[in-house]
Design an enzyme around this catalytic site. Structure first.
Site, PDB file in Angstrom:
ATOM      1  CB  ALA A  13      -0.934  -0.001   1.204  1.00 25.16           C
ATOM      2  NE  ARG A  18      12.501   6.429   1.191  1.00 26.23           N
ATOM      3  CZ  ARG A  18      12.864   5.524   2.105  1.00 26.23           C
ATOM      4  NH1 ARG A  18      14.122   5.417   2.484  1.00 26.23           N
ATOM      5  NH2 ARG A  18      11.974   4.704   2.629  1.00 26.23           N
ATOM      6  CG  ASP A 108       9.144  -2.685  -0.023  1.00 23.39           C
ATOM      7  OD1 ASP A 108       9.061  -3.760   0.608  1.00 23.39           O
ATOM      8  OD2 ASP A 108       9.286  -1.579   0.524  1.00 23.39           O
ATOM      9  CG  ASN A 363      22.151 -17.739 -49.012  1.00 24.39           C
ATOM     10  OD1 ASN A 363      22.151 -16.533 -48.795  1.00 24.39           O
ATOM     11  ND2 ASN A 363      23.232 -18.489 -48.887  1.00 24.39           N
ATOM     12  CB  SER A 409      22.114  -8.675 -56.950  1.00 23.09           C
ATOM     13  OG  SER A 409      22.702  -9.849 -56.512  1.00 23.09           O
TER      14      SER A 409
END
Ligand code: UD1
Ligand code: CA
Length: 455
Positions: A13, A18, A108, A363, A409
């Site tokens: 809660a 900080r 925590d 490939n 290509s």
């Protein structure tokens, strides 16, 4: 002990000012998982059958998050923070269901180990009414001190209420404890708030139980177990401890980490034996790696499945939905997203494969891009088995390259290519003999004329 039912009450809660965060403290992550979810995991591993989450600050966000990491948890809102006993009592309804054991934990304190919880539960099974988890911090300042008398725990004194002599005690309260379910509500309801902070202290049940003649004991856990996170420096400290534990576990399970301190795991990373991980590798959430895989340096993976004997990187980015089948290779400066790279296929250099299938043995040449997005929708590229994609090609999805297809290509492929076909998607080359020399001379004399004119 497995027959004993157990409710874990997780206190979360607190505001966590900080952390300097808009997000509730306990939702800050360690290894990609909110710290409170680590606490839930430990509780479950220690046999908790019921889960109660006490929330306050950021209740809505907490509830929503809890649906993911603890869908079965009941949430209870503590409207005002009047102390840890008051927080536990927010879950009164859950406690009154009648569990054998109640484990009180803090949201925590994420590094709590199931073993420490189990040890406390074992004390209950052996007849204790309360078993407090203690530890010996390097500096006890700020912690409640455990005051023992003849092997039994007589009291826990908060720092602010300690005498000078009590402050010298090094054995401290880690915060967590196991309480016998049949005594819990009666003990908690007797807690008052006449102390330095005016809070209802959970720790007071130690003296209350003692006064009833019940057995109260302390167990001892390692310091890490009790590491509470209050700011981001402590968050990083907990992360470092978690990572160190996980790396060691991976290495002992047969994974080679060449520079372990540079490899980051997520809470759910699965990694098989004989896998080698080179330095500076990041495993985000949802990564599963089989055996005999090599992950070269500087690779970044998330939401990815990798089958046996694959090779990845260096500098590979595998994003959610990447699925590498046996012996596939994804090399340097390649990104793969929502795509299957089938057995033995190679995607070796400078390539983006997204929303695609790369068939077995295919490939993919350097610089290939699957153009999967038109700014509105994503489209699929299907590359058949054994296909060859020439370097620097763009495959504009949706598009299919058939089995054994061959792409020249530099092509831009916008239409599907049948099995075993060759596709060119580029301008034809034109070569003019002597023209290079002629151009060079023309440009050189033009430059000389300009220079002269400027003088
Ligand atoms: C607590 C213990 C102390 C122990 C220390 C270990 C008590 C009275 N003291 O002190 O003996 O050495 O932990 O870290 O238990 N919380 C709520 N509602 C509240 C108060 C607290 O949900 O009204 C939650 C906090 O969010 C936090 C946890 O309970 O997760 C512990 O509370 P905190 O105020 O930090 O207790 P400490 O003073 O550290
Ligand atoms: Ca605290």
């Amino acid at each position: 002990m497995s027959q004993r039912s157990c409710l874990s009450i997780i206190l979360a809660a607190g505001e966590g000012t900080r952390m300097k965060s808009a997000m509730p403290k306990v939702l800050h992550a360690i290894a990609g998982l909110p710290m409170v979810a680590h606490v839930v995991k430990a509780a479950e591993a220690a046999g908790a059958t019921g889960l109660a989450l006490v929330i306050g600050h950021g209740a809505e966000e907490m509830r929503k998050a809890a649906q993911k990491f603890a869908p079965k948890a009941e949430t209870f809102v503590q409207e005002t923070r009047l102390g840890t006993a008051h927080a536990v009592l927010a879950a009164r309804e859950a406690i009154s269901k009648g569990y054998d054991d109640i484990l009180v934990m803090f949201g925590d304190t994420p590094l709590i180990d199931a073993g420490a919880l189990t040890a406390a539960r074992q004390k209950l099974a052996a007849g204790a009414a309360v078993a407090v988890i203690g530890f010996r911090p390097p500096n006890p300042t700020g912690y409640g001190r455990l005051i023992e008398e003849g092997g039994r725990l007589a009291a826990i004194r908060e720092e602010k209420d300690c005498s000078e002599a009590e402050k010298k005690i090094g054995f401290c309260n880690a915060g967590m404890m196991a309480v016998a379910g049949k005594h819990a509500l009666r003990l908690l309801d007797q807690v008052g708030n006449s102390n330095a902070k005016g809070e209802f202290y959970l720790t007071d049940i130690v003296e209350i139980a003692g006064a009833e003649g019940l057995d109260v004991v302390a167990t001892e856990a390692s310091f890490e177990n009790a590491l509470g996170i209050n700011n981001r420096a402590e968050l990083a400290e907990a992360e470092a401890i978690w990572q160190a534990r996980r790396r060691r576990e991976a290495m002992l399970a047969g994974v080679t980490l060449i520079a372990p301190e540079t490899v980051y795991f997520s809470h759910d990373t699965e990694i098989g034996a004989d896998t080698i991980v080179e330095p500076n590798v990041w495993f985000g959430p949802g990564v599963q790696i089989s055996t005999g895989v090599t992950i070269h340096a500087f690779s970044h993976l998330a939401g990815t499945t990798i089958a046996a004997n694959c090779e990845v990187g260096p500098f590979a980015r595998l994003r959610p939905g990447a699925d590498l089948r046996k012996k596939a290779k994804v090399g340097n400066f390649c990104e793969v997203k929502q795509a299957t790279v089938e057995e033995g296929a190679k995607v070796n250099h400078l390539t983006y494969i997204g929303d695609a299938r790369v068939g077995a043995g295919a490939n993919i040449g350097a610089g290939t891009i699957t153009c999967n997005y038109d700014g509105f929708s994503k489209f699929f590229t299907d590359i058949g088995e054994g296909a060859f994609i020439g370097s620097n090609s763009s495959l504009v999805a949706p598009v299919t390259i058939g089995k054994g297809g061959y792409i020249a290509s530099g092509s831009v492929i916008t239409e599907s290519v049948p099995d075993d076909a060759l596709a060119f998607g580029r301008a034809r080359q034109k070569t003019i003999p002597g023209k290079g020399k002629e151009l060079r001379e023309r440009f050189a004399s033009a430059a000389a004329a300009r220079k002269k004119a400027a003088e």
